[in-house]
Scaffold this active site. Sequence first.
Site, mmCIF file in Angstrom:
data_model
loop_
_atom_site.group_PDB
_atom_site.id
_atom_site.type_symbol
_atom_site.label_atom_id
_atom_site.label_comp_id
_atom_site.label_asym_id
_atom_site.label_seq_id
_atom_site.Cartn_x
_atom_site.Cartn_y
_atom_site.Cartn_z
ATOM 1 C CG HIS A 129 -0.381 14.840 8.757
ATOM 2 N ND1 HIS A 129 -1.320 14.903 9.762
ATOM 3 C CD2 HIS A 129 -1.051 15.053 7.602
ATOM 4 C CE1 HIS A 129 -2.513 15.144 9.216
ATOM 5 N NE2 HIS A 129 -2.377 15.236 7.915
ATOM 6 C CG ASP A 206 2.224 9.070 9.628
ATOM 7 O OD1 ASP A 206 1.544 8.318 8.909
ATOM 8 O OD2 ASP A 206 1.986 10.289 9.753
ATOM 9 C CD GLN A 209 0.335 10.519 1.838
ATOM 10 O OE1 GLN A 209 0.233 9.979 0.734
ATOM 11 N NE2 GLN A 209 -0.576 11.374 2.286
ATOM 12 C CE LYS A 232 -3.727 10.013 4.249
ATOM 13 N NZ LYS A 232 -4.241 11.240 3.673
ATOM 14 C CB CYS A 370 -2.266 18.504 7.877
ATOM 15 S SG CYS A 370 -3.999 18.687 7.503
HETATM 16 N N1 C6P Z 1 -2.756 13.459 4.844
HETATM 17 C C1 C6P Z 1 -3.049 14.763 2.830
HETATM 18 O O1 C6P Z 1 -3.728 15.311 1.956
HETATM 19 P P1 C6P Z 1 -5.923 10.573 8.503
HETATM 20 O O2 C6P Z 1 -6.564 11.899 8.238
HETATM 21 O O3 C6P Z 1 -5.943 10.236 9.953
HETATM 22 O O4 C6P Z 1 -6.406 9.486 7.620
HETATM 23 O O5 C6P Z 1 -4.380 10.748 8.065
HETATM 24 C C2 C6P Z 1 -3.590 11.749 8.655
HETATM 25 C C3 C6P Z 1 -2.226 11.735 8.035
HETATM 26 C C4 C6P Z 1 -1.145 11.371 8.821
HETATM 27 N N2 C6P Z 1 0.081 11.295 8.316
HETATM 28 C C5 C6P Z 1 0.335 11.575 7.016
HETATM 29 C C6 C6P Z 1 1.719 11.445 6.485
HETATM 30 C C7 C6P Z 1 -0.719 11.988 6.189
HETATM 31 O O6 C6P Z 1 -0.472 12.267 4.900
HETATM 32 C C8 C6P Z 1 -2.017 12.092 6.717
HETATM 33 C C9 C6P Z 1 -3.149 12.599 5.867
HETATM 34 C C10 C6P Z 1 -3.752 14.006 3.920
HETATM 35 O O7 C6P Z 1 -1.829 14.810 2.812
HETATM 36 C C11 C6P Z 1 -4.767 14.850 4.602
HETATM 37 S S1 C6P Z 1 -4.070 16.215 5.456
#
Ligand code: C6P
Length: 412
Positions: A129, A206, A209, A232, A370
């Site tokens: 991401h 990370d 997910q 999430k 992203c």
């Molecule tokens: N992915 C998706 O629709 P934040 O925005 O900081 O809570 O998470 C960022 C992020 C970082 N790593 C991974 C693997 C992610 O999936 C995400 C967020 C969302 O897939 C929004 S782009």
Amino acid sequence: MNTLLTNDLDIAKVREEFPILSRQVHGKPLVFLDNGASSQMPRSVQERIRLYHSNEHANVHRGVHYLSQTATDSYEKARVTVQNFIHAKHEEEIIWTSGTTDAINTVAASLAQFYFKEGDEILLTEMEHHANIVSWQIHAVSKGVKIKVIPVLDNGELDLDAFENLLTDKVKLVSLVHISNVLGTVNPVKFVIDRAHEKGIPVLVDGAQSTPHSKIDVQHLDCDFFVFSAHKMYGPTGVGVLYGKKEWLSKMPPVRGGGDMIMEVSFEKTTYNELPYKFEAGTPNISGAIGLGAAIEFIQSIGLEKMAAHEHDLLVYATSIIEPMQGISILGTAKEKASIISLIMDEIHPHDVGTILDMEGIAVRAGHHCAQPLMTRFGIPATSRASFAVYNTKEEIDALVQGLLKVQQIFA
Ligand code: C6P
């Protein structure tokens, strides 16, 4: 896959906990399949946050008065809930952040101050991401650090041979996603961590997910950092967690200054607070942290294994129907895969797919998610992505399939 566990789960009852699931969108029942972006919030979490605002609201760590102490107790209790949820050894290894992005930026900014030297390398993967790419570009590349990338194979798995070759003595950090938000690939993070540690290289995982779908044991994984977001995993937005091993966090400098992160301040010199407060400058997202604690309790009330088994069932069911469909292909067919399906429809842009499905009440995400370097890797601009949570049903997947057929009819 243990179907007994799945049968054990009363999905209708679970759905009752989510008031939003009974609403309509464009006159159709809502089918919410965008859980990879943000999952919905159960009643218990909403109620806990409401209770905080109606009965406990005050600033934390600051007041001697009753409410401040009550808020502090609830806030710190949530930290212990997170500690137990990911099996961290010490409570002070849990740092509140505004989310995964903020957590990675914190580590990147701090390591850039004292750890990285010119010529060092950071090893990422092609399926990261943007949060796990741009944070390093902003904070480390300016110090002369190079980014190297582990490639992704055609089926969406990591190229582990390439990983071994890239893991040279120049590498000073490996940072990789646990579960890809586009491909659903579950990466072999334990293997990567063990290999990196053989060379004394720290690893950041990370877990944005993975925390909603799999049991996390940071001590077993032995990762140096683990980051995730509440929204999430049935919690509120604007709050997340940076787990770091105490050995690392103790020697890392803070990257934000302000209230609560100090021991003593003068114009000449400031000494910093102990962990975890050293990294928590300013008034935190108190209700968010308490909400995440409640979200974890919600997950535990069902059981992560049961949830994962049900979601796996949905993945298998959806894949078995969508895979043979003419004019549609699934991006990401790794052996170890979470409940995320990225679709590519011949000659139809994912935004059109998303818009037509929306008119049917079906929420999927359309775009690059992203993860533009991954899109480039597969030579596509975007995908349409369905991502499942515990409250989704096979009937909703049937609705998705009908929606996809409608998209094809419209474009025929
Ligand atoms: N992915 C998706 O629709 P934040 O925005 O900081 O809570 O998470 C960022 C992020 C970082 N790593 C991974 C693997 C992610 O999936 C995400 C967020 C969302 O897939 C929004 S782009």
